[in-house]
Design a protein around this motif. Structure first.
Motif, mmCIF file in Angstrom:
data_model
loop_
_atom_site.group_PDB
_atom_site.id
_atom_site.type_symbol
_atom_site.label_atom_id
_atom_site.label_comp_id
_atom_site.label_asym_id
_atom_site.label_seq_id
_atom_site.Cartn_x
_atom_site.Cartn_y
_atom_site.Cartn_z
ATOM 1 N N TRP A 93 37.552 25.230 20.604
ATOM 2 C CA TRP A 93 37.352 25.368 19.162
ATOM 3 C C TRP A 93 38.636 25.840 18.482
ATOM 4 C CZ3 TRP A 93 33.381 23.723 16.306
ATOM 5 C CH2 TRP A 93 33.263 24.180 15.006
ATOM 6 N N LEU A 98 39.566 25.072 13.720
ATOM 7 C CA LEU A 98 38.463 25.117 12.770
ATOM 8 C C LEU A 98 37.980 26.552 12.553
ATOM 9 C CD1 LEU A 98 36.463 22.048 14.089
ATOM 10 C CD2 LEU A 98 38.041 22.128 12.163
ATOM 11 N N GLU A 99 37.312 26.740 11.433
ATOM 12 C CA GLU A 99 36.838 28.071 11.075
ATOM 13 C C GLU A 99 35.694 28.506 11.986
ATOM 14 O OE1 GLU A 99 35.217 30.615 7.224
ATOM 15 O OE2 GLU A 99 35.112 28.429 7.207
ATOM 16 N N ASN A 100 35.774 29.735 12.441
ATOM 17 C CA ASN A 100 34.688 30.385 13.157
ATOM 18 C C ASN A 100 34.263 31.561 12.292
ATOM 19 O OD1 ASN A 100 32.877 31.070 15.156
ATOM 20 N ND2 ASN A 100 34.379 32.082 16.452
ATOM 21 N N LEU A 247 32.576 18.917 19.750
ATOM 22 C CA LEU A 247 32.706 19.982 18.765
ATOM 23 C C LEU A 247 33.112 19.426 17.402
ATOM 24 C CD1 LEU A 247 34.356 22.870 20.818
ATOM 25 C CD2 LEU A 247 31.957 22.525 20.240
ATOM 26 N N LYS A 248 33.917 18.382 17.388
ATOM 27 C CA LYS A 248 34.254 17.733 16.116
ATOM 28 C C LYS A 248 33.001 17.131 15.479
ATOM 29 C CE LYS A 248 37.991 15.113 16.427
ATOM 30 N NZ LYS A 248 39.021 14.244 17.082
ATOM 31 N N TRP A 251 31.050 19.966 13.992
ATOM 32 C CA TRP A 251 31.648 20.370 12.727
ATOM 33 C C TRP A 251 31.207 19.426 11.604
ATOM 34 C CZ3 TRP A 251 34.131 24.220 10.388
ATOM 35 C CH2 TRP A 251 34.745 23.947 9.173
ATOM 36 N N ASN A 252 31.256 18.139 11.878
ATOM 37 C CA ASN A 252 30.836 17.172 10.861
ATOM 38 C C ASN A 252 29.364 17.362 10.495
ATOM 39 O OD1 ASN A 252 33.380 16.063 10.858
ATOM 40 N ND2 ASN A 252 32.856 14.320 12.152
ATOM 41 N N LEU A 255 29.002 20.358 8.320
ATOM 42 C CA LEU A 255 29.517 20.113 6.975
ATOM 43 C C LEU A 255 28.524 19.279 6.164
ATOM 44 C CD1 LEU A 255 32.055 20.742 5.311
ATOM 45 C CD2 LEU A 255 32.980 18.539 6.037
ATOM 46 N N ILE A 261 29.099 27.983 10.984
ATOM 47 C CA ILE A 261 29.188 27.843 12.446
ATOM 48 C C ILE A 261 29.766 29.116 13.046
ATOM 49 C CG2 ILE A 261 30.214 26.590 14.373
ATOM 50 C CD1 ILE A 261 30.318 24.124 12.764
ATOM 51 N N ASN A 427 38.871 26.031 6.869
ATOM 52 C CA ASN A 427 37.593 25.439 6.496
ATOM 53 C C ASN A 427 37.848 24.118 5.771
ATOM 54 O OD1 ASN A 427 34.896 25.057 5.989
ATOM 55 N ND2 ASN A 427 34.806 26.483 4.280
#
Length: 559
Positions: A93, A98-100, A247-248, A251-252, A255, A261, A427
């Motif tokens: 990740w 990406l934002e956690n 994981l991508k 994320w999608n 969103l 997440i 983000n």
């Protein structure tokens, strides 16, 4: 909570290392600190940086991890640093940038919909499980997506029990259904249309069972609602394919559905190790990368604070072990340096929710054991390198200056109860391009009784098999020798629970004891393991040949 019942056995174990040892012929002999530090420094000085490898375990304080990595980079001049953290989902990740959002966990009970992906929250993060049940009492909708049945199934709206390795296919179908619903409402944006076309062109649906297709449709309908939503992403996710692409996709999906997440690593300080590596400009590499260096005969020295075993064919010229307990590796080392346990020193760590936490020193050190940062500083001085760490406070000052995410932190205030939580990543308000993984499922041949084995690593070396043999409490918590199958599978293989078996893969064989697990997927086996277990029970050795947590195996009766 579980550890409190075995602390006495851990600290007072007969396997504790309480004095330095140096190899003399076939024997390890006790040696004075000053003498052994001088000799270690002299021996290390004879090798070039590219000939040295460091095996690091993340189960240390932030201070000790930073000292080890800095010692490797600036004294040994090596970038060959390897850690089980490379296999953490948090590492993947973080690599995506990406934002956690771990800060939202403090108010987890206030979310209206919670989706748990790839973890059994009741056992991996029980505090958050309690908060999730509180959310359920407030009419929140709960989902679990995993190949293992959830212990709290009665609380769930949806338990998606997937075929192992089918996670990408399932979540791709959820995304497709969600985007089709948006298209029907004429609210589909251009990049969403592109993602939908890409996913529909794939063969993901064909790889799903009828039950999985139905569950994906149910989940998509739920995610189409406008509610306050949270995704909790666990370590078991992506065991059978490209974790990065999965994981991508998550994320999608988050969103599109408006979800926050949180990535939940198992180890209490893998987050800290990733922060240290990034601050020093170093990268974590998988063990397959190290195996390539070994095959090319480039590695001559190993220095490690881990009991991780390596392939039998690898015989370094020099092996230095820093650890609290004896292990197979320590018994074969050239130098063994005793370190203090987490109860015998103070320090900080970054927990799975991104909070910087303090642990105090509550016991005197065992024998001549010392904190790792003190040992490494002393070796560095023998090699004419002065870190300037005269005390722990000076190390922490450098740590705070080096790690950007710790800017503004007050270690003193944290010891007084102040809360400091990291926020990592960006983000991006756009969908990520996906390169869908191919061949998610392993093809098995029923005639030869081949099964899928799912491996789940435990970061806790205190539960390794050698130590568990001397600790009744540890043995009862978890036997690392168990391999789980369904009762139907045991019957098919003509095995009885408790029977010892040999597990055979393309990369070797290990011993295990079979145990049944209710509602377990067919043709599937599952094992937990510690990176520091004894070789004969340790599937960790297979990761030097493959980076996959899912692999075909055969199970044979007896040894």
């Amino acid at each position: 909570m579980r550890g409190r019942f075995v602390l006495r056995e851990i600290i007072n174990s007969p396997q504790r290392i309480d004095t330095p040892y140096r190899r003399c012929g076939r024997q390890l002999e006790k040696t004075a600190w000053e003498e052994i530090l001088t000799e270690v420094g002299e021996r290390l000085s004879k090798y070039k940086g590219e000939e040295i490898v460091c095996l690091v375990h993340p189960g240390l304080s932030l201070e000790n991890i930073y000292a080890f990595w800095r010692f490797a980079r600036d004294v040994l001049k090596t970038q060959a640093i390897y850690s089980p953290t490379a296999y953490s989902i948090l590492a993947t990740w973080s690599a995506l940038g990406l934002e956690n959002s771990p800060g939202v966990l403090d108010n987890l009970q206030d979310f209206e919909e919670i989706v748990v992906l790839g973890t059994e929250l009741a056992t991996s993060h029980p505090v958050y499980w309690v908060k999730m049940i509180q959310a359920r009492h407030q009419e929140a909708t709960l989902h679990v997506v995993d190949f293992l049945p959830s212990q709290g199934k009665r609380w769930l709206k949806l338990q998606a029990s997937l075929t192992p390795g089918n996670e990408f296919n399932f979540l791709a179908e959820v995304t497709i259904q969600l985007l089709l619903a948006k298209r029907a409402k004429e609210s589909l944006e251009e990049e969403e249309e592109q993602l939908l076309s890409q996913l529909e062109a794939g063969s993901y649906r064909a790889r799903l069972t009828p039950e999985e297709k139905t569950e994906a449709q149910q989940m998509a309908r739920s995610l189409s609602r406008s509610v306050r939503r949270l995704f909790l992403v666990g370590e078991r996710l992506g065991s059978g394919g490209s974790r990065k692409e999965l994981l991508k996709l998550i994320w999608n999906l988050a969103l599109i559905s408006g979800a926050k997440i949180v990535v939940l690593p198992l180890d209490s300080n893998s987050w800290g190790e990733l922060e240290v590596a990034q601050s020093l400009g170093l990268q974590l590499q998988p063990f397959t990368h190290l195996q390539n260096l070994i095959d090319q005969k480039k590695i001559k020295v190993v220095i490690t604070n881990s009991g991780l075993v390596w392939p039998r064919s690898f015989k370094p010229e020099l092996c230095i072990v820093l650890n609290t307990h004896w292990s197979e590796l320590a018994q074969k080392a050239d130098f063994v340096l005793p370190t203090t346990s987490f109860l015998e020193e103070e320090g900080f760590f970054i927990n799975g929710s991104g909070r910087v936490q303090y642990f105090p020193c509550v016991l005197p050190s065992r024998g001549e054991a010392r904190p790792e940062w003190i040992i490494l500083t002393a070796i560095a001085e023998k090699m004419n390198k002065d870190f300037g760490w005269t005390r722990l406070s000076s190390l922490r000052k450098e740590l705070r200056q080096s790690i950007k995410s710790l800017t503004g932190i007050s270690f003193r205030k944290i010891t007084q109860g102040e809360i400091f939580t990291l926020k990592k990543g960006e983000n991006p308000l756009h969908l990520l391009k996906i390169n869908p993984p191919k061949g998610q499922n392993i093809n098995l041949t029923s005639s030869d009784k081949e099964l899928k084995l799912i491996l789940s690593p435990s970061p806790d070396e205190y539960r390794s098999f050698p130590l568990a043999k001397s600790s009744q409490g540890l043995a009862r918590i978890r036997s690392p020798r168990w391999i789980y199958l369904s009762q139907d599978e045991l019957t098919s293989l003509q095995l009885s629970e408790g029977e010892e078996v040999t597990v055979v893969s393309s990369w070797g064989k290990i011993k295990a004891v079979v145990k049944s697990r209710p509602n377990f997927p067919a043709r599937t086996a599952w094992m937990e393991f510690s990176w520091g277990e004894a070789r004969e029970f340790n599937p960790a050795i297979w990761f030097w040949q493959t980076d996959s947590f899912i692999m075909p195996i055969k199970i044979k009766r007896g040894r």
